[in-house]
Design a protein around this motif. Structure first.
Motif, short mmCIF file in Angstrom:
data_model
loop_
_atom_site.label_atom_id
_atom_site.label_comp_id
_atom_site.label_asym_id
_atom_site.label_seq_id
_atom_site.Cartn_x
_atom_site.Cartn_y
_atom_site.Cartn_z
N SER A 65 -15.68 98.34 -38.48
CA SER A 65 -15.22 98.55 -39.85
C SER A 65 -14.00 99.46 -39.81
CB SER A 65 -16.33 99.19 -40.70
OG SER A 65 -15.87 99.46 -42.00
N CYS A 66 -12.83 98.89 -40.17
CA CYS A 66 -11.57 99.64 -40.16
C CYS A 66 -11.17 100.02 -41.60
CB CYS A 66 -10.46 98.81 -39.51
SG CYS A 66 -10.72 98.54 -37.74
N PHE A 67 -10.64 101.20 -41.76
CA PHE A 67 -10.25 101.70 -43.08
C PHE A 67 -8.77 101.37 -43.30
CE2 PHE A 67 -13.70 104.22 -41.43
CZ PHE A 67 -14.63 104.19 -42.47
N SER A 68 -8.56 100.16 -43.79
CA SER A 68 -7.18 99.69 -44.02
C SER A 68 -6.57 100.39 -45.23
CB SER A 68 -7.17 98.18 -44.24
OG SER A 68 -7.78 97.51 -43.15
N PRO A 69 -5.27 100.46 -45.29
CA PRO A 69 -4.61 101.04 -46.48
C PRO A 69 -4.98 100.27 -47.74
CG PRO A 69 -3.06 100.88 -44.66
CD PRO A 69 -4.30 100.14 -44.24
N THR A 70 -4.87 100.93 -48.88
CA THR A 70 -5.27 100.31 -50.16
C THR A 70 -4.35 99.16 -50.55
OG1 THR A 70 -3.99 102.01 -51.32
CG2 THR A 70 -6.35 102.42 -50.99
N ASN A 71 -3.12 99.15 -50.03
CA ASN A 71 -2.20 98.06 -50.41
C ASN A 71 -2.41 96.80 -49.57
OD1 ASN A 71 -1.32 99.21 -48.06
ND2 ASN A 71 0.87 99.18 -48.60
N PHE A 72 -3.38 96.81 -48.63
CA PHE A 72 -3.67 95.63 -47.83
C PHE A 72 -4.48 94.63 -48.65
CE2 PHE A 72 -3.18 96.56 -43.04
CZ PHE A 72 -1.96 97.15 -43.26
N THR A 73 -4.16 93.38 -48.47
CA THR A 73 -4.96 92.32 -49.10
C THR A 73 -6.23 92.09 -48.30
OG1 THR A 73 -3.85 90.58 -47.86
CG2 THR A 73 -2.83 91.26 -49.93
N GLY A 74 -7.09 91.22 -48.82
CA GLY A 74 -8.32 90.92 -48.11
C GLY A 74 -8.08 90.30 -46.75
N LYS A 75 -7.11 89.40 -46.68
CA LYS A 75 -6.81 88.75 -45.40
C LYS A 75 -6.23 89.75 -44.41
CE LYS A 75 -6.08 84.05 -47.15
NZ LYS A 75 -5.13 82.91 -47.23
N ASP A 238 -17.98 107.05 -31.69
CA ASP A 238 -18.22 105.92 -32.58
C ASP A 238 -17.03 105.66 -33.50
OD1 ASP A 238 -18.61 108.29 -33.89
OD2 ASP A 238 -20.15 107.49 -35.24
N GLU A 239 -16.07 106.58 -33.53
CA GLU A 239 -14.86 106.39 -34.32
C GLU A 239 -13.64 106.44 -33.41
OE1 GLU A 239 -14.79 109.33 -37.33
OE2 GLU A 239 -16.59 108.60 -38.37
N PHE A 240 -12.65 105.62 -33.67
CA PHE A 240 -11.43 105.62 -32.87
C PHE A 240 -10.25 105.20 -33.75
CE2 PHE A 240 -12.87 101.30 -32.77
CZ PHE A 240 -11.74 100.51 -32.65
N SER A 241 -9.06 105.47 -33.27
CA SER A 241 -7.83 105.12 -33.98
C SER A 241 -7.22 103.90 -33.34
CB SER A 241 -6.84 106.30 -33.93
OG SER A 241 -7.39 107.44 -34.55
N CYS A 242 -6.97 102.90 -34.16
CA CYS A 242 -6.49 101.61 -33.66
C CYS A 242 -5.04 101.40 -34.12
CB CYS A 242 -7.38 100.49 -34.18
SG CYS A 242 -6.78 98.83 -33.81
N SER A 243 -4.26 100.78 -33.27
CA SER A 243 -2.86 100.46 -33.60
C SER A 243 -2.71 98.94 -33.67
CB SER A 243 -1.93 101.04 -32.54
OG SER A 243 -0.61 100.61 -32.77
N ILE A 244 -2.17 98.47 -34.83
CA ILE A 244 -1.93 97.03 -34.98
C ILE A 244 -0.44 96.71 -35.04
CG2 ILE A 244 -4.13 96.63 -36.15
CD1 ILE A 244 -2.59 96.54 -38.79
N LEU A 249 4.22 92.39 -36.13
CA LEU A 249 4.02 93.50 -37.06
C LEU A 249 4.64 94.80 -36.57
CD1 LEU A 249 0.28 92.89 -38.03
CD2 LEU A 249 2.32 92.10 -39.22
N GLU A 250 5.26 94.79 -35.41
CA GLU A 250 5.76 96.03 -34.84
C GLU A 250 6.89 96.64 -35.68
OE1 GLU A 250 7.32 97.73 -30.50
OE2 GLU A 250 6.92 95.60 -30.82
N ALA A 251 7.70 95.80 -36.31
CA ALA A 251 8.84 96.31 -37.09
C ALA A 251 8.53 96.47 -38.56
CB ALA A 251 10.04 95.37 -36.92
N GLU A 252 7.29 96.20 -38.99
CA GLU A 252 6.93 96.31 -40.41
C GLU A 252 6.82 97.79 -40.79
OE1 GLU A 252 6.70 93.99 -42.65
OE2 GLU A 252 7.12 92.36 -41.22
N PRO A 253 7.60 98.25 -41.78
CA PRO A 253 7.58 99.68 -42.13
C PRO A 253 6.34 100.09 -42.92
CG PRO A 253 9.10 98.50 -43.54
CD PRO A 253 8.62 97.49 -42.54
N HIS A 254 5.72 99.15 -43.68
CA HIS A 254 4.61 99.54 -44.56
C HIS A 254 3.28 99.62 -43.81
CE1 HIS A 254 4.40 95.13 -44.39
NE2 HIS A 254 3.11 95.26 -44.75
#
Length: 382
Positions: A65-75, A238-244, A249-254
């Motif tokens: 379960s990742c805590f995505s930013p609020t501006n992320f869509t469901g997909k 049980d918790e870790f920081s993930c980079s996507i 997506l590497e150049a996406e600023p948001h």
């Protein structure tokens, strides 16, 4: 013929064992009870716990379960969970502020590693089954059959001695002939004794049995060390920081550089690892005890058969090192005691012999049965 002699004939005829049934060969146990318990626990426990883990995975769906930013869509949130689960790499910083990465892939392969553990625990059983069990089966079948036949020969000999004594006009001459026959070992069973003596000089079964226990001990210790390694390095995170921010997506600023994630199945894997590790640690002394059984002779079984005339393998020959095939066979004879019909009867005779006041008058089962047959209440002293 007197009533006592008639009763003695019926008693001796009933003492004979029936012919062994064909089911004896199928009913022999080629594993000791402790070895069977070890196989059931060491193989069955990881398979059972892994099946529970897989069942939970299929029922609960995503294992992360990742805590995505609020501006992320469901997909986008679903993609974040999938990407972080596929990579399973923790991105963090050390005390000096430098970026570090830590792979958590051991958590993903943990259920499959337990399947490998179950396969490894089954290998010692396969070694014993195909390398030692066929020869052990033949040995047990022959020895059990010969021990029962030796008992029957003794009973038939008593029947013959009873008839000779009844026909003898001089009882003293009969006892002298009987003592001379014992001194010249006319009553011995050379085939069985020589076979057991030959097994005392063989070491194939004992080598395979010790190798089986050493392999099992090695696999148990390796599994425990593997679980300790997981707990010290991974099972406290049980918790870790993930980079996507990779690929397109590497150049996406948001998109943030790191996204916090939590492993949903973490507590389940902790419980499984602790259960397997604690049970395996408790089984290590059992494996050591099984191997140490071969360091001393199991004389209780054959000591009963020393009541048979001239069967003195224990007193004459079993004084060497117990690490041989004969000691292994004795352990398995004890496990197959229900197939050894003559043992229960001789054991009863042995109990009566211990309860007899004049113990020096009863040396073998022939002496005991001749007394029961009404030949003489006592026999001359040596």
């Amino acid at each position: 013929m007197s009533l006592s002699h008639t009763a003695a004939e019926y008693m001796l005829s009933d003492a004979l064992l029936p012919d062994p049934s064909s089911s004896r060969a199928k009913g022999l146990r080629l594993e000791l009870p402790s070895d069977r318990l070890l196989k059931f626990v060491t193989v069955g426990l990881p398979l059972f716990l892994v099946s529970l883990a897989f069942a939970r995975e299929f029922s609960s769906g995503s294992q992360i379960s990742c805590f995505s930013p609020t501006n992320f869509t469901g997909k986008q949130s679903a993609y974040t969970d999938t990407a972080c689960w596929d990579s399973l790499i923790h991105h963090g910083f050390d005390a000096e502020g430098r970026a570090i990465t830590k792979s958590l892939w051991a958590l993903k392969v943990f259920p499959y590693s337990l399947l490998v553990v179950a396969v490894l625990m089954y290998l010692p059983y396969l070694l014993w089954r195909y390398a030692a069990a066929p020869a052990l089966h033949c040995d047990l079948l022959f020895i059990i059959d010969e021990l029962d036949k030796s008992y029957n020969r003794s009973v038939r000999l008593v029947q013959h001695m009873k008839k000779v004594q009844q026909a003898s006009a001089e009882p003293e001459q009969f006892w002298e002939e009987y003592e001379r026959a014992r001194r010249e070992r006319y009553f011995e069973f050379p085939l069985l004794e020589r076979y057991l003596t030959c097994k005392q000089h063989a070491h194939a079964l004992v080598f395979i049995y010790i190798l089986r226990n050493l392999l099992l001990l090695l696999f148990l210790a390796a599994t425990c060390l593997y679980l300790v390694f997981l707990h010290l390095n991974i099972f406290f995170q049980d918790e870790f920081s993930c980079s996507i921010k990779t690929g397109l997506l590497e150049a996406e600023p948001h998109i943030p550089s790191l996204i916090p994630c939590k492993l949903v199945f973490f507590s389940v894997f902790q419980l499984i690892s602790l259960s397997v590790g604690s049970v395996y640690v408790l089984l290590i002394p059992v494996v050591i005890y099984n191997a140490l059984q071969l360091c001393q002779w199991d004389k209780g079984l054959l000591s009963v058969y020393e009541m048979l005339p001239a069967f003195d393998l224990l007193s004459r020959r079993m004084l060497t090192c117990p690490l041989n095939d004969l000691n292994v066979i004795l352990l398995f004879l004890r496990a197959n005691i229900s197939e050894l019909t003559s043992f229960s009867r001789l054991n009863a005779v042995s109990a009566l012999r211990e309860a007899t006041a004049n113990k020096e008058d009863i040396d073998t089962v022939i002496d005991f049965m001749t007394l029961l047959a009404g030949l003489e209440t006592t026999k001359p002293k040596h």
